[in-house]
Scaffold this motif. Structure first.
Motif, PDB file in Angstrom:
ATOM      1  N   LYS A 323      31.649  58.536  41.690  1.00 28.38           N
ATOM      2  CA  LYS A 323      31.126  58.882  40.366  1.00 28.38           C
ATOM      3  C   LYS A 323      31.791  58.022  39.297  1.00 28.38           C
ATOM      4  O   LYS A 323      31.146  57.578  38.352  1.00 28.38           O
ATOM      5  N   TYR A 324      33.088  57.811  39.450  1.00 29.62           N
ATOM      6  CA  TYR A 324      33.811  56.917  38.555  1.00 29.62           C
ATOM      7  C   TYR A 324      34.000  55.587  39.272  1.00 29.62           C
ATOM      8  O   TYR A 324      34.473  55.545  40.408  1.00 29.62           O
ATOM      9  N   LYS A 325      33.631  54.493  38.601  1.00 27.36           N
ATOM     10  CA  LYS A 325      33.617  53.174  39.241  1.00 27.36           C
ATOM     11  C   LYS A 325      34.885  52.361  39.002  1.00 27.36           C
ATOM     12  O   LYS A 325      35.258  51.542  39.832  1.00 27.36           O
ATOM     13  N   ASN A 326      35.510  52.559  37.845  1.00 31.99           N
ATOM     14  CA  ASN A 326      36.668  51.740  37.486  1.00 31.99           C
ATOM     15  C   ASN A 326      37.884  52.132  38.319  1.00 31.99           C
ATOM     16  O   ASN A 326      38.331  53.276  38.279  1.00 31.99           O
ATOM     17  N   LYS A 327      38.416  51.162  39.016  1.00 28.19           N
ATOM     18  CA  LYS A 327      39.618  51.400  39.825  1.00 28.19           C
ATOM     19  C   LYS A 327      40.870  50.919  39.112  1.00 28.19           C
ATOM     20  O   LYS A 327      41.985  51.355  39.424  1.00 28.19           O
ATOM     21  N   THR A 328      40.687  50.026  38.168  1.00 27.23           N
ATOM     22  CA  THR A 328      41.798  49.500  37.374  1.00 27.23           C
ATOM     23  C   THR A 328      41.405  49.537  35.900  1.00 27.23           C
ATOM     24  O   THR A 328      40.285  49.922  35.558  1.00 27.23           O
ATOM     25  N   ALA A 329      42.324  49.134  35.038  1.00 31.21           N
ATOM     26  CA  ALA A 329      42.086  49.188  33.596  1.00 31.21           C
ATOM     27  C   ALA A 329      40.809  48.441  33.220  1.00 31.21           C
ATOM     28  O   ALA A 329      40.540  47.343  33.713  1.00 31.21           O
TER      29      ALA A 329
END
Length: 454
Positions: A323-329
């Motif tokens: 659901k959330y794609k960002n793994k880093t900043a």
């Protein structure tokens, strides 16, 4: 988001006042920044309330959702952490460190809100409008914390002050009394909160945010007409529709977000569990959940990823949540933790419609969700049981791994022990519907009584 960044910088000294301590035994801070200085101007007072949101984001969520998904039939676990395995096996002990943290953080938030409300009540420095807004936010956040406390632990102490002589001896109160206080807080919050959001984004409570939590609580209380009324006001405001395509739902810019918890780096910490290529996901989507999606459901393709892992020359696919794609900043396309969104309100209104005999209205609301998912609409000729089953199914595939919805939905529908008893060998019908009161809390407060079976 520059205004929030500045506020968070100012919040750092306020943390000295509102740092988490073991609840329910909480003493007033000593040798630290005093509360009269915290509330001496609008900037520091606003920073104090932002600190409560920060505690929800950084200390309570998203780990809470991860563990509640493990506790039910949404995700499996690959690892040897004792606390994680207790959640995965639905066999918590009263010494479980994650459970202790959940209790402590939630009561820490209650303490913060109680102190803020008390300080604002006697404050003659801030403008009336700001004082009213901050008080409304504190009451909303207190109700939000109690919502989780009641649904996780059942009867818990109701604390409305910060006097350690009272809080250290507080006994458990009935769920009815606790829900009445939540509703009282939220109605007061609706009166005091602004109609618009403060600052950039949707990261602070306004009137409709309070209504969103109210509609959920009314639904849980089976107050169908009141749940319908609150959800209707939110939906008919047209501020959160049309629904986003699934890939955009959890972005910071998502139109359907009602409330999200801001973070500085644009990614939630739980996203670090997204597996690297060739690795088995630590938290796997269960086969039961995966198979609950219909063929062609866009949520399945957007919100569930697959990791192909080769072991001993044999390739195996593992599913995991995306659901959330960002793994880093990522500050160019940030993601903030979503805690209230309009899709839930459509499903709340659908259930309220059905229970009030308006099957067509319920089906229309379900079909708004199904259309976004790329699915064909349901017929208008469903009976009430078919309608409620369809709503439950949509809630499962729409709200999976979010905020403990699956656990709470199974409990309030009376299906928890049947479904989980068949799914998990270690499930205990007499105790697993509630988490244990942490043993440390019972040690410090002899008036606390452990939940049955622990």
């Amino acid at each position: 988001m520059r205004n929030i960044n500045m506020a968070m910088l100012l919040f750092l000294p306020v943390m000295l006042v509102y740092g988490c301590k073991k609840m329910i035994l909480v003493e007033s801070p000593k040798n630290q920044l005093t509360t009269d200085k915290v509330f001496a101007d609008s900037t520091s007072a606003s920073a104090a309330i932002l600190g409560v949101y920060t505690n929800f984001e950084s200390q309570f969520e998203p780990n809470y959702s991860t563990y509640l998904s493990l506790y039910t039939d949404e995700t499996g676990y690959v690892g040897n952490d004792v606390a994680n395995n207790e959640y995965y096996n639905s066999s918590l002990t009263s010494a479980n460190r994650v459970n202790q943290n959940t209790w402590s953080v939630l009561y820490g938030i209650v303490y913060q809100c109680n102190d803020i409300i008390a300080q604002l009540k006697s404050n003659a420095v801030l403008s009336r409008s700001l004082n009213t807004q901050l008080t409304g936010e504190a009451k909303f956040l207190r109700a939000f914390a109690y919502f989780y406390l009641v649904n996780l632990y059942g009867e818990v102490p109701l604390l409305l002050e910060t006097n350690v002589l009272v809080t250290s001896k507080a006994s458990r109160q009935t769920e009815a009394l606790l829900y009445n206080q939540m509703i009282k807080d939220l109605l007061a919050a609706k009166e005091g909160l602004r109609s618009s959001y403060m600052g950039a984004g949707k990261v602070r409570a306004n009137k409709l945010v309070a209504s969103a939590l109210l509609s959920r609580i009314y639904l849980y209380q089976k107050s169908w007409a009141l749940a319908e009324k609150e959800a209707d006001a939110i939906i008919e405001s047209n501020l959160y529709t049309p629904l986003e395509v699934p890939a955009n739902v959890f972005k910071a810019s998502s139109k359907e977000t009602i409330l999200q918890l801001w973070n500085q780096n644009g990614f939630i910490s739980n996203s670090s569990s997204i597996p690297s290529a060739g690795n088995i996901p630590q938290y796997k989507i269960t086969t039961d959940l995966y198979n609950a999606f219909e063929v062609g459901d866009l949520r399945k393709s957007s919100w569930i990823g697959a990791a192909n892992v080769v072991t001993g020359g044999v390739s195996k696919s593992y599913n995991y949540g995306t659901k959330y794609k960002n793994k880093t900043a990522n500050t160019s396309s940030p993601e903030y933790l979503v805690v209230l969104r309009i899709a839930e309100q459509f499903l709340i209104r659908a259930e309220a419609h059905a229970m009030l005999g308006n099957i067509k209205g319920a089906v229309d609301d379900i079909n708004v969700i199904r259309k976004r998912a790329g699915l064909s609409p349901l017929s208008d000729f469903l009976n009430i049981q078919e309608c409620l089953s369809s709503i439950a199914k949509e809630r499962r595939v729409e709200l999976f791994t979010e905020n403990g919805h699956r656990f709470f939905d199974l409990k309030r529908s009376g299906q928890l022990n049947t479904i989980m008893g068949n799914y998990k060998p270690g499930w205990q019908n007499g105790m697993s519907s509630l988490l244990p009161v942490p043993q440390d809390e019972i040690t410090y407060n002899r008036n606390l009584i452990q939940n049955p079976g622990y």
